[in-house]
Design an enzyme around this catalytic site. Structure first.
Site, mmCIF file in Angstrom:
data_model
loop_
_atom_site.group_PDB
_atom_site.id
_atom_site.type_symbol
_atom_site.label_atom_id
_atom_site.label_comp_id
_atom_site.label_asym_id
_atom_site.label_seq_id
_atom_site.Cartn_x
_atom_site.Cartn_y
_atom_site.Cartn_z
ATOM 1 N N CYS A 105 48.615 -26.104 5.089
ATOM 2 C CA CYS A 105 48.087 -27.257 4.996
ATOM 3 C C CYS A 105 48.086 -25.879 3.249
ATOM 4 O O CYS A 105 48.227 -26.582 1.980
ATOM 5 C CB CYS A 105 46.908 -27.454 4.288
ATOM 6 S SG CYS A 105 46.800 -28.420 5.742
ATOM 7 N N HIS B 272 46.089 -30.661 -2.809
ATOM 8 C CA HIS B 272 46.320 -30.714 -1.818
ATOM 9 C C HIS B 272 45.938 -31.803 -0.957
ATOM 10 O O HIS B 272 44.748 -31.791 -1.151
ATOM 11 C CB HIS B 272 46.108 -29.599 -0.755
ATOM 12 C CG HIS B 272 46.088 -30.054 1.190
ATOM 13 N ND1 HIS B 272 47.525 -30.419 1.416
ATOM 14 C CD2 HIS B 272 44.787 -29.283 1.864
ATOM 15 C CE1 HIS B 272 46.653 -30.461 3.190
ATOM 16 N NE2 HIS B 272 45.845 -29.904 2.823
ATOM 17 N N ASN C 219 47.620 -36.622 5.267
ATOM 18 C CA ASN C 219 47.273 -35.222 5.142
ATOM 19 C C ASN C 219 48.960 -34.817 5.513
ATOM 20 O O ASN C 219 49.231 -35.000 7.300
ATOM 21 C CB ASN C 219 46.808 -34.287 6.236
ATOM 22 C CG ASN C 219 45.959 -32.836 5.738
ATOM 23 O OD1 ASN C 219 47.552 -32.484 5.201
ATOM 24 N ND2 ASN C 219 45.419 -31.982 6.155
#
Ligand code: ACO
Length: 325
Positions: A115, A252, A282
């Site tokens: 990520c 993020h 996500n």
């Protein structure tokens, strides 16, 4: 004295057409729209079609970024693609995108920091541009996490989506002041002691399969806000800026509670936080450039604005970047 900086020239994004809502997911796993929204802020996610690969998503985002920059692909001499879901074990998915764009010079490679991948890729490209090794970079985050999800595991499958985003970075001489445009600072961290808290249970050297994502959600949550705020404090120390100076915080997009907790701890006003997790879920390395593309397109991020990026993910890895648009 003028200095060479990596200036953002364009941004683009691509989302697969198919949208899966929480309600639709609750027909196949034991979950509910209320549970997912309350714990994560996610309402829906985009999922790649059969035969639609990470390179296809990344290529569309790269084309959109080049169009936004009004630049021809042949100006690009560096492609850094952040992904944990490459088309193949090798070659790097970046070279597929390079070939599709008709680029025959420079270098193209993938970066894998889960990520945090986009921040790692941005930092990598920035080092090469500032050193003079390359002049114009495509920095791409592209993921098809739907391919590594265990769709029977309600603890993970509700959290992720597919997508891609990209920016064009170009080396330009700037006056060498706090008001310079471009990437002002980046800070990267990793701590492999946490590798078992978020991982994929397969790989070419172990099982010979792609594997599925496994996560201790509470443990990730427990570490996230502290790691994120630490690495942002590093960016502040390096530049002399602080939360009051930030025009836009583009974190993020893992989870609404992590985003809100980080912004609150840093003293960043909610009105300055760009959030897309509700619509995209996500998308790992793609989430920051996807959010950037949304906020540039709707007119929030403008040239001259100070934009703070951060990410945290598997490894653990985490990082920050401060960019004057
Ligand atoms: N629907 C309904 N119930 C669920 C679901 C679901 N999708 N998933 C888990 N549950 C249940 C559990 O089984 C458990 O039930 P029990 O009490 O009967 O045992 C209960 O909900 C609580 O489970 P927890 O895992 O403790 O729930 P928690 O409040 O920690 O929320 C979550 C889980 C949302 C994953 C949270 O831990 C979190 O946000 N962690 C961060 C993880 C993250 O964002 N990861 C992304 C990748 S890393 C990154 O990008 C930073």
């Amino acid at each position: 004295m003028s200095i060479r900086r990596s200036v953002v020239r364009g941004v683009g994004a691509y989302l697969p057409k198919r949208v899966i809502t929480n309600d639709e997911l609750s027909q196949t796993v034991d979950t509910s729209d209320a549970w997912i929204q309350q714990r994560t802020g996610i309402r829906e996610r985009h999922i790649a079609a059969e035969g639609e690969f990470t390179s296809h998503l990344g290529l569309q985002a790269a084309r959109a970024a080049l169009a936004d920059a009004k630049m021809d692909a042949r100006e690009v001499d560096l492609i850094v693609l952040a992904t944990s879901t490459p088309d193949q074990t090798f070659p790097a998915t970046a070279v597929t995108i390079q070939a599709e764009l008709g680029i025959q010079k420079g270098a193209a490679f993938d970066v894998q920091a889960v990520c945090s991948g986009f921040v790692f890729a941005l930092s990598t490209a920035d080092q090469y541009l500032r050193s003079g090794s390359f002049n114009t970079a495509l920095v791409i985050g592209a993921e098809t996490f739907s391919r590594i999800l265990d769709w029977k595991d309600r603890g993970t499958c509700v959290l992720f989506g597919d997508g891609a985003g990209a920016i064009v970075l170009q080396a330009m001489d700037q006056p060498g002041t706090r008001e310079d445009r471009g990437v002002l600072t980046t800070h990267l961290r990793s701590d492999g002691r946490h590798r078992d808290k978020l991982f994929v249970d397969g790989g070419p050297s172990t099982t010979g399969t792609a594997g599925y994502l496994r996560m201790e959600g509470r443990e990730v949550f427990r570490h996230a806000v502290g790691m994120i705020t630490d690495v942002i404090e590093d960016a502040y120390k390096a530049t002399g800026y602080d939360s009051n100076d930030i025009d836009w915080f583009v974190p993020h997009q893992a989870n609404r509670r992590i985003i809100d907790g980080s912004a609150k701890k840093l003293g960043i006003a909610p009105s300055k936080v760009v959030t897309t997790v509700d619509r995209h879920a996500n998308t790992s390395a793609a989430s920051i450039p996807l959010a950037l593309a949304v906020a540039v397109k709707d007119g929030r991020i403008k040239p001259g604005h100070l934009v703070l990026l951060e990410a945290m993910g598997g490894g653990f890895t985490w990082g920050s970047a401060l960019v004057r648009w």
